[in-house]
Design a protein around this motif. Structure first.
Motif, PDB file in Angstrom:
ATOM      1  N   ALA A   1      -4.672  -6.453   4.873  1.00  0.00           N
ATOM      2  CA  ALA A   1      -4.554  -5.281   4.430  1.00  0.00           C
ATOM      3  C   ALA A   1      -3.814  -4.527   4.566  1.00  0.00           C
ATOM      4  O   ALA A   1      -3.024  -3.728   3.486  1.00  0.00           O
ATOM      5  CB  ALA A   1      -6.313  -4.878   3.774  1.00  0.00           C
TER       6      ALA A   1
ATOM      7  N   ASP B   1      -1.639 -13.689  -4.719  1.00  0.00           N
ATOM      8  CA  ASP B   1      -2.707 -12.462  -4.518  1.00  0.00           C
ATOM      9  C   ASP B   1      -2.526 -11.251  -5.381  1.00  0.00           C
ATOM     10  O   ASP B   1      -1.585 -10.817  -6.033  1.00  0.00           O
ATOM     11  CB  ASP B   1      -2.103 -12.171  -2.698  1.00  0.00           C
ATOM     12  CG  ASP B   1      -3.164 -10.800  -2.405  1.00  0.00           C
ATOM     13  OD1 ASP B   1      -3.456 -10.243  -3.073  1.00  0.00           O
ATOM     14  OD2 ASP B   1      -3.131 -10.725  -1.619  1.00  0.00           O
TER      15      ASP B   1
ATOM     16  N   ARG C   1      -2.047  -6.920  -9.424  1.00  0.00           N
ATOM     17  CA  ARG C   1      -2.823  -6.066 -10.009  1.00  0.00           C
ATOM     18  C   ARG C   1      -1.760  -4.433  -9.776  1.00  0.00           C
ATOM     19  O   ARG C   1      -1.452  -3.949 -10.852  1.00  0.00           O
ATOM     20  CB  ARG C   1      -3.782  -5.212  -9.171  1.00  0.00           C
ATOM     21  CG  ARG C   1      -5.371  -6.456 -10.047  1.00  0.00           C
ATOM     22  CD  ARG C   1      -6.216  -6.436 -10.709  1.00  0.00           C
ATOM     23  NE  ARG C   1      -7.629  -5.822  -8.436  1.00  0.00           N
ATOM     24  CZ  ARG C   1      -7.267  -6.781  -8.046  1.00  0.00           C
ATOM     25  NH1 ARG C   1      -7.908  -7.604  -8.473  1.00  0.00           N
ATOM     26  NH2 ARG C   1      -8.219  -7.019  -6.810  1.00  0.00           N
TER      27      ARG C   1
ATOM     28  N   ASP D   1       0.643  -1.600   0.240  1.00  0.00           N
ATOM     29  CA  ASP D   1      -0.315   0.242   0.171  1.00  0.00           C
ATOM     30  C   ASP D   1       0.950   1.437   0.306  1.00  0.00           C
ATOM     31  O   ASP D   1       0.567   2.222  -0.547  1.00  0.00           O
ATOM     32  CB  ASP D   1      -0.869   0.191   1.531  1.00  0.00           C
ATOM     33  CG  ASP D   1      -0.217  -0.559   2.624  1.00  0.00           C
ATOM     34  OD1 ASP D   1       0.814  -0.634   2.515  1.00  0.00           O
ATOM     35  OD2 ASP D   1      -0.214   0.959   2.990  1.00  0.00           O
TER      36      ASP D   1
ATOM     37  N   ARG E   1      -4.430  -8.588  -6.066  1.00  0.00           N
ATOM     38  CA  ARG E   1      -4.546  -7.994  -5.539  1.00  0.00           C
ATOM     39  C   ARG E   1      -3.267  -7.055  -5.491  1.00  0.00           C
ATOM     40  O   ARG E   1      -3.136  -6.138  -6.084  1.00  0.00           O
ATOM     41  CB  ARG E   1      -5.168  -7.026  -4.100  1.00  0.00           C
ATOM     42  CG  ARG E   1      -4.839  -5.740  -3.544  1.00  0.00           C
ATOM     43  CD  ARG E   1      -5.384  -5.669  -2.222  1.00  0.00           C
ATOM     44  NE  ARG E   1      -4.390  -5.894  -1.084  1.00  0.00           N
ATOM     45  CZ  ARG E   1      -3.897  -5.251  -0.971  1.00  0.00           C
ATOM     46  NH1 ARG E   1      -3.249  -3.915  -0.972  1.00  0.00           N
ATOM     47  NH2 ARG E   1      -2.905  -6.035   0.475  1.00  0.00           N
TER      48      ARG E   1
END
Length: 497
Positions: free
Chosen positions: A487, A236, A241, A197, A238
């Motif tokens: 996350a 994964d 991507r 993130d 996510r």
């Protein structure tokens, strides 16, 4: 952080360099000959009728390295029989079974043979290998310290670095680089996904690429370890991507691709995977070989913790039991309590660790016979243990917040340190006086001494391990943890010091 970890790991490895006599690591003569040949421009040498074996021209003292193993396979014999290591430099043609091995590792460790000779050259070659492995593992530590949760993973890293791992790091043998680079790759990939993130910093991609290329160019099976680790950490959607949108990711992928391509071309153009010499069990069908390897899964833990020399000096079973118990608790805890990507990663690497030996041996037993040794999968063993620590940190972000929990964790570190030192002394005794003789004779009437005496290197190891335990406590057990979800969202800091 890197410098401290590098110095500690280098000191531990250097103790093992001098704690074993010249040519005391499995297949060390073959690897020393190949290393000396590679740095002299003979990447493969002249092929022989035996697949993978080549003739090369090296200095006389290197060619005679096979002749100084008078103690091999006979733990009752001390190294007194070895005498003085030859130092002649006349060009000599010799056959090596490692002549078709990937040259990357050997291009580093062979360098001292260009300026030194005799025992000093062999010890210097070992030292270069130790420094290389220590650098890779220190970079792994750097990655681990940047994870959001870093309590259990510090203990796991220590448990992954078994006496057998450091013994192999300290020999002229690509096993050490294979293990260290695999651990580094897993740690940096885990950091990349753990903090995805925050973006994809170029330096993290560089570290991943460096480790991946190193893994792919150690031993032929390194390509499989690379695939397993990548699947375990990047499964994964996510994360994928986000990665594919990053320019740094694609540049790193190209670099990794080139490194992998070199490894594949090398394998295809040499005889690395050809049958060399007949081994016991040749002609065994797949089902029988698979079953035999599965039944030996627990027995192989001897080789993960400590099976020194030419696999003729096992550490006491108590050492294996205690070390394995720590690992077992960590892995089972990670499997049961872990969650999300960290748990999936542990499942993948653990499955590969358990299944690759029987599958590979089962598929090759008919042609090769039984050739598998526990050290061949040590890279995945180490990665599995570190992955278990990561999973435990995700499951229990405040697991070591209580003083009693921290004291227990410190006691585990102390136990592992004591077992490591005892294993080192056990290995030393085998060479100083031979296993039939006891500790008293080792102190009063040693038959063999490494450079500087065995007591010097035992003291260096004790200090290095002690500093390592304290550094692990300060770095991993006494730092603030972060309560975050899978996350990667931080909720609040929790002080654990």
């Amino acid at each position: 952080m890197f410098v401290g970890a590098f110095l500690i790991l280098s000191a531990v490895g250097t103790s093992w360099v001098f704690g074993s006599p010249v040519m005391a690591v499995p297949d060390e003569p073959a690897h020393a000959i190949h290393a000396a040949a590679v740095v002299r421009g003979q990447w493969t040498g002249e092929r022989t009728d035996q697949g993978g074996w080549t003739n090369v021209e090296v200095p006389e003292y290197v060619a005679e390295s096979y002749d100084v193993r008078c103690y091999a396979f006979n733990p009752a014999v001390s190294v007194e029989c070895q005498g003085e290591i030859p130092s002649g430099e006349s060009p000599t043609v010799i056959t090596t079974s490692a002549g078709s091995y990937n040259p990357v590792y050997y291009a580093f460790v062979g360098l001292p043979s260009l300026v030194l000779d005799g025992a000093s050259a062999f010890y210097a070659m070992r030292l270069v290998g130790v420094l290389l492995c220590a650098a890779l593992l220190a970079l792994a530590v750097v990655a681990l310290t940047q994870l959001r949760r870093t309590s259990f993973v510090g203990i796991a890293f220590v448990a992954a670095t078994t006496p057998m791992v450091t013994f192999l790091m300290a020999g002229i043998n690509p096993n050490g680089m294979e293990i260290a680079s695999a651990v580094m790759l897993f740690c940096w990939l885990r950091l990349l996904t753990d903090r995805i993130d925050e973006g994809i910093p170029a330096h993290r991609v560089v570290m991943v690429a460096l480790a991946a290329v190193a893994v792919a160019n150690t031993r032929s099976i390194g390509l499989l370890w690379l695939l397993v680790i990548v699947v375990a950490t990047l499964a994964d959607l996510r994360v994928l991507r986000l990665l594919v949108r990053s320019r740094a990711f694609w540049i790193g992928t190209v670099g990794i691709g080139l490194g992998v391509a070199f490894s594949l071309v090398w394998l295809a153009s040499t005889q690395s995977l050809d049958v060399t010499v007949p081994n016991p069990g040749a002609g065994t069908p797949f089902p029988a070989a698979f079953h035999i390897m599965v039944t030996q899964t627990y027995e192989n833990f001897q080789g993960y913790v400590g099976l020194f020399g030419w696999l003729d000096t096992p550490v006491p079973s108590t050492v294996v039991f205690l070390w394995t118990s720590v690992v077992f608790v960590a892995v089972v805890g990670g499997l049961f309590f872990g969650r999300g990507p960290s748990r999936r990663a542990l499942i993948v690497v653990l499955a590969a660790f358990l299944l690759v030996p029987p599958l590979v041996q089962g598929a090759t037993a008919f042609d090769y016979g039984f050739i598998w040794q526990a050290r061949y999968v040590l890279a995945l063993y180490a990665v599995t243990v570190v992955a278990a620590g990561v999973a435990l940190d995700v499951a229990f972000p405040n697991g070591l917040a209580e003083p009693r929990a921290r004291r227990l964790a410190f006691a585990v570190l102390g136990l592992l340190a004591a077992l490591h030192v005892y294993s080192f002394l056990w290995n030393l005794r085998r060479y100083v006086v031979g296993t039939p003789d006891g500790w008293r004779k080792m102190l009063a009437a040693p038959e063999w001494q490494p450079p500087g005496t065995w007591m010097l290197w035992a003291a260096v190891l004790v200090v290095a391990v002690g500093v390592g335990v304290e550094a692990t406590r300060r770095t991993f057990l006494a730092r603030p943890s972060l309560l975050v979800d899978e996350a990667g969202r931080t909720t609040r800091p929790v002080t654990t010091s």
